[in-house]
Design a protein around this motif. Structure first.
Motif, mmCIF file in Angstrom:
data_model
loop_
_atom_site.group_PDB
_atom_site.id
_atom_site.type_symbol
_atom_site.label_atom_id
_atom_site.label_comp_id
_atom_site.label_asym_id
_atom_site.label_seq_id
_atom_site.Cartn_x
_atom_site.Cartn_y
_atom_site.Cartn_z
ATOM 1 N N GLY A 180 0.959 -0.970 0.338
ATOM 2 C CA GLY A 180 0.016 -0.547 -0.281
ATOM 3 C C GLY A 180 0.691 1.383 0.163
ATOM 4 O O GLY A 180 -0.019 2.478 0.308
ATOM 5 N N TYR A 181 2.053 1.192 -0.024
ATOM 6 C CA TYR A 181 2.970 2.066 -0.435
ATOM 7 C C TYR A 181 2.993 2.945 -1.549
ATOM 8 O O TYR A 181 3.889 2.571 -2.911
ATOM 9 C CB TYR A 181 4.734 1.651 0.200
ATOM 10 N N ARG A 211 1.982 4.912 3.773
ATOM 11 C CA ARG A 211 0.977 4.548 3.245
ATOM 12 C C ARG A 211 -0.968 4.136 3.221
ATOM 13 O O ARG A 211 -1.532 4.845 4.434
ATOM 14 C CB ARG A 211 0.875 2.172 4.595
ATOM 15 N N TYR A 212 -1.154 3.358 2.236
ATOM 16 C CA TYR A 212 -2.553 3.665 1.851
ATOM 17 C C TYR A 212 -3.362 2.366 3.130
ATOM 18 O O TYR A 212 -2.746 1.275 3.866
ATOM 19 C CB TYR A 212 -3.252 3.654 0.695
ATOM 20 N N HIS A 240 -4.887 -1.173 7.163
ATOM 21 C CA HIS A 240 -3.786 -1.085 5.967
ATOM 22 C C HIS A 240 -3.770 -1.864 4.859
ATOM 23 O O HIS A 240 -3.930 -3.283 5.251
ATOM 24 C CB HIS A 240 -2.432 -1.073 7.032
ATOM 25 N N PHE A 241 -3.749 -0.932 3.730
ATOM 26 C CA PHE A 241 -3.501 -1.961 3.035
ATOM 27 C C PHE A 241 -2.637 -3.215 2.750
ATOM 28 O O PHE A 241 -1.524 -3.013 3.206
ATOM 29 C CB PHE A 241 -3.974 -1.281 1.441
ATOM 30 N N ARG A 274 -6.001 8.674 0.597
ATOM 31 C CA ARG A 274 -5.278 7.711 0.850
ATOM 32 C C ARG A 274 -5.805 6.360 0.928
ATOM 33 O O ARG A 274 -5.408 5.833 1.901
ATOM 34 C CB ARG A 274 -3.923 7.855 1.955
ATOM 35 N N ASP A 275 -6.731 5.690 0.049
ATOM 36 C CA ASP A 275 -7.313 4.279 0.342
ATOM 37 C C ASP A 275 -7.247 4.004 -0.559
ATOM 38 O O ASP A 275 -7.189 4.344 -2.030
ATOM 39 C CB ASP A 275 -8.365 4.921 1.171
#
Length: 593
Positions: A180-181, A211-212, A240-241, A274-275
């Motif tokens: 997720g970055y 981090r998404y 966190h993804f 940020r998702d």
């Protein structure tokens, strides 16, 4: 002019022959002969070289053009492995080679081909004298990155390998994308080579950025409720993804048995939030499934089975199945209703009822049972079943008719693992259960019983060692009131071979087997494949059922043949009782674990 079938056949065979001849010729290729350097150097040069694998029919002009490119290809191949001072010499000539493949078999002709010779002196390699790989941003505290930095494939003192340097960058980028970055970038990535000193300096600074997180999860309409589907989720909106969680989620949905196809897709990452939104689309299997099977074994004789399953009674994911089996020895008819619990893949509540009959040389019984069971995966793959069972059994043993009513609480654990479901060479299985009754609570008797059975498969000398052992023990006051299905017997395909099914155990005054309070069985077997899916086996079995004051161990040994068929292993054994003499043939089917 008319065409006869013979004309057409001759024409067809001519075309086939021409095609085969051309295929055979196309298979003849220029192969460079490389002298000097180790195998990794030779393989890398060959991978870079344009002149390698050209057809033998290549003109000399085209070959020379390819060889001119070698002045750039060979040093590139050497530098990739850390050799910056290599020297080489390339030459070519014409040679005659035998045609290969189908053409060789048909014509056995010889054909001219080019010979390329390369002599290599790689020189001294470049050594890494400094390595600095740094991760900054939110990933600087991410254990996945920190653990990787501790086990980097490049370190000070190693020979330079450009491929390993690129692998480090590729791994950092891939790990950032999977976790997720999505704004990750390199502040620095340098590989500096001092050719005079044969030294290399590596500096990488990887900025992960933020981090998404998982965004909204959208489920396309399905015959199963969204509430049920969400119980398969290993993550929640706001977590966190992690791409591995998406794969796990999809795998769980596929394994549930509800769906023909499952799509779990991440949408475009939203920079402002940020998702990452998630889109889930499923295609359900047909509601009903029927099965019809036939089989045979020495224990039960020929048998036929039928089953009907409803995969979704409602949108909550409830299922039911009707199962039946008919054979000369064992027959049954049962109904089972299952309800998924909090973790629908590993936890369920089952309600079942059924009737079963058994007719052997030892026992003639008819039983009715109703049962409720909670099944759950408790730890590391162990499945725990906690149940309460009502049993009514009418049975005849040693010409004596009896009847029992019992209310039996029970808890059991089971686990198995193997490296191959069809022909495991390494694996094990363990099942254990404890049960009991109280005379004051519906039951005719009070008793406590436990069982444990295990099997291990290990490789040996190209074959397999298969070992199994079982133990059962019962504590009670009045053995005569214990129903036949809870007594212990030995003998049969999966017990002590060489003896009939349930033929071993304590006997009454007339020599009739009546079963025992306890049992011990053990076996060791070796099988080895001799041709395709066929194997030969040899085995030794021992054991018996017994009471506390009456114990006799029976032994048998024998040989067998195994066929690992598409429907599962089929076993034929010739077993010899070591006390009584004689022999017995056993036929059985079913998985090894």
């Amino acid at each position: 002019m008319s065409r006869t079938p013979l004309h057409f056949a001759a024409f067809a065979f001519g075309l086939i022959g021409l095609f085969i001849s051309q295929v055979g010729r196309a298979e003849l290729l220029v192969t460079a002969e490389i002298d000097g350097g180790d195998s990794s150097i030779k393989e890398n040069i060959r991978a870079h070289l344009s002149a390698d694998d050209l057809p033998c029919s290549t003109s000399e002009r085209r070959l020379l053009r390819a060889l001119r490119r070698a002045k750039d290809e060979i040093p590139a191949a050497l530098r990739a492995l850390g050799y910056y001072h290599g020297q080489w010499q390339v030459s070519h000539s014409s040679s005659t080679r035998l045609e290969e493949g189908i053409s060789k078999k048909l014509t056995n002709q010889r054909q001219a081909c080019w010979q390329v010779d390369i002599k290599i002196e790689p020189g001294d390699p470049v050594i890494i004298t400094h390595v600095a790989v740094e991760v900054v941003g939110e990933a600087d505290t991410d254990t996945e990155f920190q653990q990787y930095l501790k086990t980097l494939p490049i370190k000070k003192g190693d020979q330079l390998n450009h491929g390993q340097y690129e692998d480090v960058k590729r791994t950092l980028t891939q790990r950032a994308r999977n976790r997720g970055y999505f704004e990750a970038k390199y502040d620095t990535h340098e590989l500096v080579v001092d050719r005079d000193r044969n030294e290399a300096d590596i500096r990488i600074r990887f900025n992960s950025g933020p981090r998404y997180r998982f965004g909204d999860i959208h489920f396309v309409e399905s015959p199963l409720s969204e509430a049920l589907l969400r119980r398969f989720l290993p993550f929640n909106t706001g977590d966190h993804f992690n791409n591995s969680k998406l794969i796990e989620f999809q795998s769980k949905l596929v394994s549930s048995g509800y769906f023909d196809s499952v799509g779990v897709d991440q949408q475009l990452a939203r920079k402002e939030d940020r998702d990452v939104p998630i889109h889930v689309e499923t295609t359900a299997k047909t509601r009903y499934e029927t099965t019809l099977g036939i089989g045979a074994s020495t224990d039960t004789g020929p048998r036929i089975s039928y089953g009907l399953r409803n995969r979704r009674v409602n949108d909550k994911g409830d299922t039911y199945q009707i199962s039946s089996q008919l054979s000369p020895v064992q027959s049954n008819l049962g109904f089972q209703y299952s309800q998924p619990r909090a973790n629908p893949l590993t936890e369920k509540l089952q309600w079942s009822t059924g009737v079963a009959t058994e007719d052997t040389d030892t026992v003639d019984s008819t039983s009715f049972q109703a049962k409720v069971a909670l099944i759950d995966e408790v730890s590391h793959g162990w499945m725990q079943t906690t149940s309460l069972r009502f049993l009514r059994e009418d049975y005849e043993i040693a010409d004596e008719d009896r009847s029992s009513v019992l209310l039996i609480p029970e808890i059991s654990w089971a686990r198995s693992t193997s490296n191959d479901p069809r022909y495991p060479t390494k694996g094990w299985r363990l099942t254990t259960a404890v049960r009991g009754t109280l005379k004051e609570v519906i039951s005719d008797i009070s008793m406590f019983q436990m069982e444990i059975d295990g099997k291990v498969i290990l490789p040996l000398f190209g074959g397999r060692v298969i070992s199994r052992a079982g133990l059962g023990a019962t504590a009670l006051d009045e053995f005569d009131d214990l129903p036949a299905s809870l007594r212990f017997f030995a003998g049969g395909d999966n017990s002590v071979r060489g003896y009939g099914y349930k033929d071993l155990g304590p006997e009454d005054e007339d020599g009739e087997v009546i079963g025992g309070q306890h049992r011990i069985t053990t076996s060791i077997e070796y099988d080895h494949k001799v041709w395709r899916d066929f194997a030969l086996a040899t085995f030794y079995d021992a054991g018996n059922a017994f009471d506390t004051n009456d114990f006799t161990f029976y032994h048998s040994a024998g040989i067998g043949i195994r066929w690992f068929s598409p429907i599962g292993p089929i076993r034929i054994d010739l077993a010899f009782p070591l006390k009584e003499g004689g022999y017995r043939i056993h036929l059985s089917m079913g998985p090894d674990l």
